[in-house]
Design a protein around this motif. Structure first.
Motif, PDB file in Angstrom:
ATOM      1  N   ALA A 168       0.896  -1.220  -0.092  1.00 41.45           N
ATOM      2  CA  ALA A 168      -0.051   0.148  -0.073  1.00 41.45           C
ATOM      3  C   ALA A 168       0.925   1.336  -0.132  1.00 41.45           C
ATOM      4  O   ALA A 168       0.204   2.486  -0.024  1.00 41.45           O
ATOM      5  CB  ALA A 168      -0.676   0.104   1.077  1.00 41.45           C
ATOM      6  N   GLY A 169       2.236   1.132   0.093  1.00 41.47           N
ATOM      7  CA  GLY A 169       2.764   2.343   0.001  1.00 41.47           C
ATOM      8  C   GLY A 169       2.923   3.042   1.521  1.00 41.47           C
ATOM      9  O   GLY A 169       3.252   4.091   1.445  1.00 41.47           O
ATOM     10  N   GLU A 170       2.565   2.353   2.638  1.00 42.32           N
ATOM     11  CA  GLU A 170       2.701   2.929   3.920  1.00 42.32           C
ATOM     12  C   GLU A 170       4.012   2.660   4.630  1.00 42.32           C
ATOM     13  O   GLU A 170       4.787   1.832   4.417  1.00 42.32           O
ATOM     14  CB  GLU A 170       1.575   2.128   4.687  1.00 42.32           C
ATOM     15  N   LYS A 171       4.266   3.788   5.336  1.00 39.74           N
ATOM     16  CA  LYS A 171       5.346   3.587   6.272  1.00 39.74           C
ATOM     17  C   LYS A 171       4.886   2.897   7.405  1.00 39.74           C
ATOM     18  O   LYS A 171       3.785   2.798   7.699  1.00 39.74           O
ATOM     19  CB  LYS A 171       5.920   4.954   6.940  1.00 39.74           C
ATOM     20  N   VAL A 172       5.733   2.253   8.441  1.00 39.84           N
ATOM     21  CA  VAL A 172       5.336   1.439   9.551  1.00 39.84           C
ATOM     22  C   VAL A 172       5.962   1.942  10.855  1.00 39.84           C
ATOM     23  O   VAL A 172       7.142   2.320  10.702  1.00 39.84           O
ATOM     24  CB  VAL A 172       5.613   0.015   9.157  1.00 39.84           C
ATOM     25  N   ILE A 173       5.461   1.821  11.882  1.00 39.20           N
ATOM     26  CA  ILE A 173       5.827   2.244  13.372  1.00 39.20           C
ATOM     27  C   ILE A 173       5.292   1.039  14.192  1.00 39.20           C
ATOM     28  O   ILE A 173       4.218   0.655  14.002  1.00 39.20           O
ATOM     29  CB  ILE A 173       5.609   3.529  13.843  1.00 39.20           C
ATOM     30  N   LEU A 174       6.268   0.425  14.973  1.00 41.87           N
ATOM     31  CA  LEU A 174       5.827  -0.761  15.822  1.00 41.87           C
ATOM     32  C   LEU A 174       6.038  -0.223  17.046  1.00 41.87           C
ATOM     33  O   LEU A 174       6.745   0.547  17.801  1.00 41.87           O
ATOM     34  CB  LEU A 174       6.729  -1.837  15.758  1.00 41.87           C
ATOM     35  N   PHE A 175       5.182  -0.935  18.022  1.00 43.00           N
ATOM     36  CA  PHE A 175       5.081  -0.836  19.538  1.00 43.00           C
ATOM     37  C   PHE A 175       5.255  -1.985  20.057  1.00 43.00           C
ATOM     38  O   PHE A 175       4.447  -3.024  19.799  1.00 43.00           O
ATOM     39  CB  PHE A 175       4.051  -0.090  19.855  1.00 43.00           C
ATOM     40  N   CYS A 176       6.118  -2.337  21.242  1.00 42.25           N
ATOM     41  CA  CYS A 176       6.237  -3.397  21.965  1.00 42.25           C
ATOM     42  C   CYS A 176       6.673  -3.057  23.277  1.00 42.25           C
ATOM     43  O   CYS A 176       7.468  -2.202  23.461  1.00 42.25           O
ATOM     44  CB  CYS A 176       7.216  -4.465  21.244  1.00 42.25           C
ATOM     45  N   HIS A 177       6.222  -3.717  24.480  1.00 36.48           N
ATOM     46  CA  HIS A 177       6.707  -3.439  25.686  1.00 36.48           C
ATOM     47  C   HIS A 177       8.088  -3.802  25.738  1.00 36.48           C
ATOM     48  O   HIS A 177       8.889  -2.960  26.290  1.00 36.48           O
ATOM     49  CB  HIS A 177       5.776  -4.166  26.796  1.00 36.48           C
ATOM     50  N   PHE A 178       8.570  -4.790  25.306  1.00 36.63           N
ATOM     51  CA  PHE A 178      10.107  -5.423  25.482  1.00 36.63           C
ATOM     52  C   PHE A 178      10.906  -4.838  24.257  1.00 36.63           C
ATOM     53  O   PHE A 178      10.513  -4.943  23.108  1.00 36.63           O
ATOM     54  CB  PHE A 178       9.915  -6.999  25.413  1.00 36.63           C
ATOM     55  N   PRO A 179      12.225  -4.495  24.910  1.00 41.77           N
ATOM     56  CA  PRO A 179      13.141  -4.179  23.683  1.00 41.77           C
ATOM     57  C   PRO A 179      13.419  -5.170  22.834  1.00 41.77           C
ATOM     58  O   PRO A 179      13.456  -6.490  23.151  1.00 41.77           O
ATOM     59  CB  PRO A 179      14.404  -3.582  24.726  1.00 41.77           C
ATOM     60  N   LEU A 180      13.915  -4.932  21.643  1.00 40.13           N
ATOM     61  CA  LEU A 180      14.257  -6.071  20.453  1.00 40.13           C
ATOM     62  C   LEU A 180      15.801  -5.987  20.560  1.00 40.13           C
ATOM     63  O   LEU A 180      16.269  -7.208  19.791  1.00 40.13           O
ATOM     64  CB  LEU A 180      13.568  -5.753  19.185  1.00 40.13           C
ATOM     65  N   LEU A 181      16.416  -5.303  20.898  1.00 33.71           N
ATOM     66  CA  LEU A 181      17.858  -4.934  20.446  1.00 33.71           C
ATOM     67  C   LEU A 181      18.682  -5.141  21.859  1.00 33.71           C
ATOM     68  O   LEU A 181      18.135  -4.005  22.928  1.00 33.71           O
ATOM     69  CB  LEU A 181      18.472  -4.067  19.686  1.00 33.71           C
ATOM     70  N   LYS A 182      19.932  -5.778  22.157  1.00 35.15           N
ATOM     71  CA  LYS A 182      20.762  -5.616  23.161  1.00 35.15           C
ATOM     72  C   LYS A 182      21.063  -4.340  23.648  1.00 35.15           C
ATOM     73  O   LYS A 182      21.006  -3.852  24.745  1.00 35.15           O
ATOM     74  CB  LYS A 182      22.004  -6.442  23.057  1.00 35.15           C
ATOM     75  N   GLU A 183      21.235  -3.454  22.641  1.00 30.39           N
ATOM     76  CA  GLU A 183      21.620  -2.237  22.830  1.00 30.39           C
ATOM     77  C   GLU A 183      20.700  -1.354  23.294  1.00 30.39           C
ATOM     78  O   GLU A 183      20.988  -0.067  23.831  1.00 30.39           O
ATOM     79  CB  GLU A 183      22.237  -1.625  21.369  1.00 30.39           C
ATOM     80  N   THR A 184      19.271  -1.564  23.413  1.00 32.92           N
ATOM     81  CA  THR A 184      18.430  -0.790  23.992  1.00 32.92           C
ATOM     82  C   THR A 184      17.739  -1.512  25.209  1.00 32.92           C
ATOM     83  O   THR A 184      16.764  -1.225  25.527  1.00 32.92           O
ATOM     84  CB  THR A 184      17.102  -0.685  22.802  1.00 32.92           C
ATOM     85  N   SER A 185      18.546  -2.549  25.725  1.00 34.52           N
ATOM     86  CA  SER A 185      18.166  -3.101  27.195  1.00 34.52           C
ATOM     87  C   SER A 185      19.450  -3.153  28.004  1.00 34.52           C
ATOM     88  O   SER A 185      20.443  -2.676  27.569  1.00 34.52           O
ATOM     89  CB  SER A 185      17.454  -4.092  26.996  1.00 34.52           C
ATOM     90  N   ASP A 186      19.240  -4.116  28.841  1.00 31.57           N
ATOM     91  CA  ASP A 186      20.512  -4.495  29.660  1.00 31.57           C
ATOM     92  C   ASP A 186      20.073  -5.767  30.081  1.00 31.57           C
ATOM     93  O   ASP A 186      18.853  -6.219  29.992  1.00 31.57           O
ATOM     94  CB  ASP A 186      20.870  -3.723  30.749  1.00 31.57           C
ATOM     95  N   GLN A 187      20.972  -6.637  30.412  1.00 33.68           N
ATOM     96  CA  GLN A 187      20.727  -8.122  30.734  1.00 33.68           C
ATOM     97  C   GLN A 187      19.711  -8.569  31.906  1.00 33.68           C
ATOM     98  O   GLN A 187      19.040  -9.349  31.901  1.00 33.68           O
ATOM     99  CB  GLN A 187      21.938  -9.028  31.019  1.00 33.68           C
ATOM    100  N   PRO A 188      19.803  -7.455  33.099  1.00 37.46           N
ATOM    101  CA  PRO A 188      18.805  -7.389  34.160  1.00 37.46           C
ATOM    102  C   PRO A 188      17.534  -7.480  33.746  1.00 37.46           C
ATOM    103  O   PRO A 188      16.618  -8.054  34.410  1.00 37.46           O
ATOM    104  CB  PRO A 188      19.198  -6.631  35.230  1.00 37.46           C
TER     105      PRO A 188
END
Length: 272
Positions: A168-188
Protein backbone atom coordinates in the motif's frame (compact mmCIF):
# COMPACT_ATOMS: atom_id res chain seq x y z
CA UNK A 1 5.59 8.95 2.39
CA UNK A 2 4.10 10.43 5.58
CA UNK A 3 1.07 12.60 4.86
CA UNK A 4 1.79 15.95 6.52
CA UNK A 5 3.02 16.28 10.09
CA UNK A 6 1.81 13.91 12.79
CA UNK A 7 2.23 14.24 16.56
CA UNK A 8 1.36 11.60 19.14
CA UNK A 9 1.89 11.21 22.87
CA UNK A 10 3.83 8.34 24.40
CA UNK A 11 4.14 7.02 27.94
CA UNK A 12 5.43 3.80 29.47
CA UNK A 13 5.83 1.92 32.75
CA UNK A 14 3.26 3.84 34.77
CA UNK A 15 3.08 1.07 37.40
CA UNK A 16 -0.15 2.51 38.78
CA UNK A 17 -0.61 1.56 42.42
CA UNK A 18 3.12 1.64 43.15
CA UNK A 19 2.89 4.96 45.01
CA UNK A 20 0.43 7.62 46.09
CA UNK A 21 -2.59 7.25 43.80
CA UNK A 22 -3.58 10.91 44.15
CA UNK A 23 -0.12 11.99 42.98
CA UNK A 24 -0.13 9.44 40.16
CA UNK A 25 -3.50 10.77 38.97
CA UNK A 26 -2.30 14.39 39.10
CA UNK A 27 0.87 13.62 37.17
CA UNK A 28 -1.01 11.60 34.54
CA UNK A 29 -3.39 14.51 34.03
CA UNK A 30 -0.29 16.65 33.48
CA UNK A 31 0.66 14.33 30.59
CA UNK A 32 -2.87 14.59 29.19
CA UNK A 33 -2.64 18.39 29.20
CA UNK A 34 0.79 18.30 27.56
CA UNK A 35 -0.43 16.08 24.72
CA UNK A 36 -3.65 18.02 24.23
CA UNK A 37 -2.01 21.47 24.33
CA UNK A 38 0.60 20.45 21.75
CA UNK A 39 -1.68 18.89 19.15
CA UNK A 40 -1.17 15.15 19.68
CA UNK A 41 -3.51 13.16 17.45
CA UNK A 42 -3.49 10.23 19.91
CA UNK A 43 -1.32 8.71 22.64
CA UNK A 44 0.25 5.28 23.22
CA UNK A 45 0.72 3.56 26.59
CA UNK A 46 3.66 1.13 26.15
CA UNK A 47 2.96 -1.32 28.94
CA UNK A 48 3.40 -2.07 32.64
CA UNK A 49 0.39 0.09 33.33
CA UNK A 50 -0.06 -1.40 36.81
CA UNK A 51 1.65 -3.05 39.75
CA UNK A 52 0.56 -6.03 41.84
CA UNK A 53 -0.94 -9.46 41.25
CA UNK A 54 -4.35 -11.03 41.67
CA UNK A 55 -7.00 -8.85 43.38
CA UNK A 56 -4.48 -6.04 43.93
CA UNK A 57 -3.64 -5.97 40.21
CA UNK A 58 -7.31 -5.92 39.26
CA UNK A 59 -7.94 -3.03 41.65
CA UNK A 60 -4.96 -1.13 40.23
CA UNK A 61 -6.10 -1.86 36.68
CA UNK A 62 -9.57 -0.52 37.42
CA UNK A 63 -8.07 2.59 39.00
CA UNK A 64 -5.56 3.19 36.21
CA UNK A 65 -8.02 2.83 33.36
CA UNK A 66 -10.50 5.11 35.17
CA UNK A 67 -7.82 7.82 35.13
CA UNK A 68 -6.75 7.16 31.54
CA UNK A 69 -10.34 7.47 30.33
CA UNK A 70 -10.16 11.12 31.35
CA UNK A 71 -7.76 11.73 28.48
CA UNK A 72 -9.94 13.42 25.83
CA UNK A 73 -8.09 11.90 22.88
CA UNK A 74 -7.61 8.36 21.62
CA UNK A 75 -5.30 6.23 23.76
CA UNK A 76 -3.79 2.97 22.47
CA UNK A 77 -2.53 0.30 24.87
CA UNK A 78 0.41 -2.14 24.70
CA UNK A 79 0.44 -5.04 27.16
CA UNK A 80 3.47 -5.41 29.43
CA UNK A 81 4.47 -8.14 31.85
CA UNK A 82 3.01 -6.33 34.86
CA UNK A 83 -0.25 -5.74 32.99
CA UNK A 84 -0.83 -9.50 33.15
CA UNK A 85 -0.77 -9.46 36.93
CA UNK A 86 -4.49 -9.28 36.15
CA UNK A 87 -6.07 -11.87 33.82
CA UNK A 88 -5.56 -11.04 30.15
CA UNK A 89 -9.33 -11.08 29.54
CA UNK A 90 -9.82 -8.46 32.27
CA UNK A 91 -6.97 -6.35 30.90
CA UNK A 92 -8.53 -6.39 27.43
CA UNK A 93 -11.94 -5.53 28.85
CA UNK A 94 -10.63 -2.58 30.85
CA UNK A 95 -8.55 -1.20 27.98
CA UNK A 96 -11.28 -1.70 25.38
CA UNK A 97 -9.21 -4.07 23.23
CA UNK A 98 -10.41 -7.16 21.39
CA UNK A 99 -6.85 -8.48 20.99
CA UNK A 100 -3.51 -7.68 22.66
CA UNK A 101 -1.94 -7.27 19.20
CA UNK A 102 -3.51 -5.06 16.56
CA UNK A 103 -2.94 -2.25 14.06
CA UNK A 104 -4.26 1.21 13.33
CA UNK A 105 -3.44 3.68 10.56
CA UNK A 106 -3.24 7.43 10.01
CA UNK A 107 -1.22 9.82 7.80
CA UNK A 108 -0.16 6.90 5.56
CA UNK A 109 1.51 5.18 8.53
CA UNK A 110 0.54 1.71 9.71
CA UNK A 111 1.08 1.37 13.46
CA UNK A 112 1.59 -2.22 14.63
CA UNK A 113 1.16 -3.16 18.29
CA UNK A 114 2.92 -6.40 19.30
CA UNK A 115 2.05 -8.60 22.26
CA UNK A 116 5.38 -9.60 23.81
CA UNK A 117 3.76 -11.82 26.47
CA UNK A 118 2.08 -14.03 23.86
CA UNK A 119 4.32 -16.87 25.07
CA UNK A 120 5.38 -16.47 28.71
CA UNK A 121 6.44 -18.61 31.68
CA UNK A 122 2.83 -19.53 32.44
CA UNK A 123 1.71 -20.54 28.94
CA UNK A 124 1.86 -24.06 27.50
CA UNK A 125 2.57 -23.75 23.77
CA UNK A 126 0.93 -26.38 21.59
CA UNK A 127 3.19 -26.23 18.54
CA UNK A 128 6.85 -27.27 18.26
CA UNK A 129 7.97 -23.79 17.05
CA UNK A 130 6.28 -22.10 20.01
CA UNK A 131 7.70 -24.64 22.44
CA UNK A 132 11.15 -23.82 21.02
CA UNK A 133 10.46 -20.14 21.62
CA UNK A 134 9.54 -20.84 25.24
CA UNK A 135 12.70 -22.92 25.64
CA UNK A 136 14.72 -19.77 24.97
CA UNK A 137 13.99 -19.02 28.63
CA UNK A 138 16.33 -21.88 29.54
CA UNK A 139 19.08 -21.17 27.00
CA UNK A 140 19.36 -17.39 26.51
CA UNK A 141 20.65 -15.34 29.47
CA UNK A 142 18.77 -12.31 28.08
CA UNK A 143 15.45 -14.23 28.21
CA UNK A 144 14.20 -13.41 31.68
CA UNK A 145 11.25 -14.81 33.60
CA UNK A 146 9.41 -11.48 33.43
CA UNK A 147 9.65 -11.23 29.64
CA UNK A 148 8.03 -13.32 26.90
CA UNK A 149 7.93 -14.11 23.19
CA UNK A 150 5.81 -13.48 20.12
CA UNK A 151 4.19 -16.73 18.98
CA UNK A 152 3.78 -18.21 15.51
CA UNK A 153 0.20 -17.09 14.89
CA UNK A 154 1.14 -13.53 15.79
CA UNK A 155 4.29 -13.71 13.64
CA UNK A 156 2.21 -14.82 10.65
CA UNK A 157 -0.13 -11.90 11.33
CA UNK A 158 2.83 -9.49 11.61
CA UNK A 159 4.23 -10.60 8.24
CA UNK A 160 0.81 -10.09 6.64
CA UNK A 161 0.59 -6.59 8.09
CA UNK A 162 4.08 -5.70 6.87
CA UNK A 163 3.39 -7.11 3.40
CA UNK A 164 0.13 -5.18 3.17
CA UNK A 165 1.80 -1.95 4.31
CA UNK A 166 4.59 -2.33 1.76
CA UNK A 167 2.09 -3.03 -1.02
CA UNK A 168 0.00 0.00 0.00
CA UNK A 169 3.04 2.31 0.11
CA UNK A 170 2.64 2.90 3.85
CA UNK A 171 5.36 3.60 6.37
CA UNK A 172 5.36 1.45 9.53
CA UNK A 173 5.92 2.14 13.23
CA UNK A 174 5.89 -0.69 15.78
CA UNK A 175 5.18 -0.72 19.51
CA UNK A 176 6.19 -3.49 21.91
CA UNK A 177 6.69 -3.44 25.66
CA UNK A 178 9.97 -5.36 25.47
CA UNK A 179 13.09 -4.05 23.72
CA UNK A 180 14.23 -5.97 20.64
CA UNK A 181 17.95 -5.10 20.66
CA UNK A 182 20.59 -5.63 23.34
CA UNK A 183 21.72 -2.05 22.68
CA UNK A 184 18.33 -0.81 23.91
CA UNK A 185 18.13 -2.87 27.12
CA UNK A 186 20.41 -4.56 29.65
CA UNK A 187 20.67 -8.16 30.77
CA UNK A 188 18.90 -7.69 34.15
CA UNK A 189 15.80 -6.30 32.37
CA UNK A 190 16.11 -8.62 29.38
CA UNK A 191 14.58 -8.62 25.92
CA UNK A 192 11.72 -10.10 24.00
CA UNK A 193 12.74 -13.77 24.08
CA UNK A 194 12.66 -14.21 20.30
CA UNK A 195 14.09 -10.78 19.57
CA UNK A 196 16.48 -12.13 16.92
CA UNK A 197 13.60 -13.81 15.10
CA UNK A 198 11.44 -10.68 15.11
CA UNK A 199 14.23 -8.33 14.05
CA UNK A 200 15.02 -10.87 11.34
CA UNK A 201 11.51 -10.32 10.02
CA UNK A 202 11.71 -6.54 10.33
CA UNK A 203 15.02 -6.23 8.48
CA UNK A 204 13.32 -7.44 5.26
CA UNK A 205 11.19 -4.28 5.07
CA UNK A 206 12.57 -0.89 4.08
CA UNK A 207 9.43 1.05 4.98
CA UNK A 208 9.74 0.65 8.78
CA UNK A 209 10.53 3.95 10.50
CA UNK A 210 10.83 2.98 14.16
CA UNK A 211 10.08 0.57 16.97
CA UNK A 212 9.19 2.08 20.38
CA UNK A 213 9.50 0.01 23.55
CA UNK A 214 9.53 0.37 27.35
CA UNK A 215 10.45 -2.03 30.19
CA UNK A 216 14.05 -0.88 30.77
CA UNK A 217 13.19 2.00 33.15
CA UNK A 218 15.57 4.32 31.34
CA UNK A 219 15.89 5.57 27.80
CA UNK A 220 18.06 3.94 25.12
CA UNK A 221 18.44 4.24 21.37
CA UNK A 222 20.08 2.34 18.53
CA UNK A 223 19.63 2.34 14.77
CA UNK A 224 19.84 -0.97 12.90
CA UNK A 225 18.54 -2.10 9.49
CA UNK A 226 17.52 1.51 8.86
CA UNK A 227 15.05 1.30 11.80
CA UNK A 228 15.14 3.58 14.85
CA UNK A 229 14.85 1.31 17.91
CA UNK A 230 13.98 3.43 20.94
CA UNK A 231 13.31 2.49 24.56
CA UNK A 232 11.37 5.23 26.31
CA UNK A 233 12.05 6.42 29.86
CA UNK A 234 9.41 5.42 32.45
CA UNK A 235 6.68 7.45 34.14
CA UNK A 236 7.42 5.62 37.40
CA UNK A 237 10.82 7.37 37.71
CA UNK A 238 9.53 10.84 36.84
CA UNK A 239 10.75 12.28 40.16
CA UNK A 240 14.34 11.18 39.50
CA UNK A 241 16.80 12.74 37.01
CA UNK A 242 16.16 13.49 34.16
CA UNK A 243 12.61 14.07 35.58
CA UNK A 244 10.87 12.65 32.52
CA UNK A 245 7.24 11.54 32.81
CA UNK A 246 5.94 11.30 29.24
CA UNK A 247 6.83 12.34 25.72
CA UNK A 248 5.57 13.29 22.32
CA UNK A 249 6.67 12.06 18.90
CA UNK A 250 6.56 14.34 15.85
CA UNK A 251 6.85 12.88 12.34
CA UNK A 252 7.09 14.35 8.89
CA UNK A 253 8.67 13.12 5.66
CA UNK A 254 12.19 13.92 6.81
CA UNK A 255 12.45 13.73 10.60
CA UNK A 256 11.31 11.86 13.69
CA UNK A 257 11.59 14.13 16.73
CA UNK A 258 11.13 12.97 20.33
CA UNK A 259 10.14 15.60 22.91
CA UNK A 260 9.89 15.39 26.67
CA UNK A 261 7.04 17.01 28.60
CA UNK A 262 8.94 20.33 28.61
CA UNK A 263 9.20 20.27 24.79
CA UNK A 264 12.94 19.65 24.91
CA UNK A 265 13.84 17.68 21.78
CA UNK A 266 15.59 14.56 23.07
CA UNK A 267 16.16 13.06 19.63
CA UNK A 268 15.93 14.47 16.12
CA UNK A 269 16.33 11.53 13.76
CA UNK A 270 16.38 11.33 10.00
CA UNK A 271 13.75 9.17 8.31
CA UNK A 272 15.37 7.14 5.54
Amino acid sequence: MVNGTLKFGIITDIHFGNGDRAVEKKDLHGCFEFWENNGSAFAVQLGDLIDGKGPEAIDNLTGATAVLRKYPGKLYHVAGNHCLGAPLERYLEETGLSSPYYTFSTNNIRFIVLHGMDINPETNPESDPDRSRKNLLMSDPWANLYCGAVGQIQINWLVRQLDEARKAGEKVILFCHFPLLKETSDQPHGLLWNHDEITGVLRRYKNIIACFTGHLHRSAYFKRYGIHFMTMAPFIKRNEPPYYSCGMIELDNALLTVYDQNLNDLYKLKID
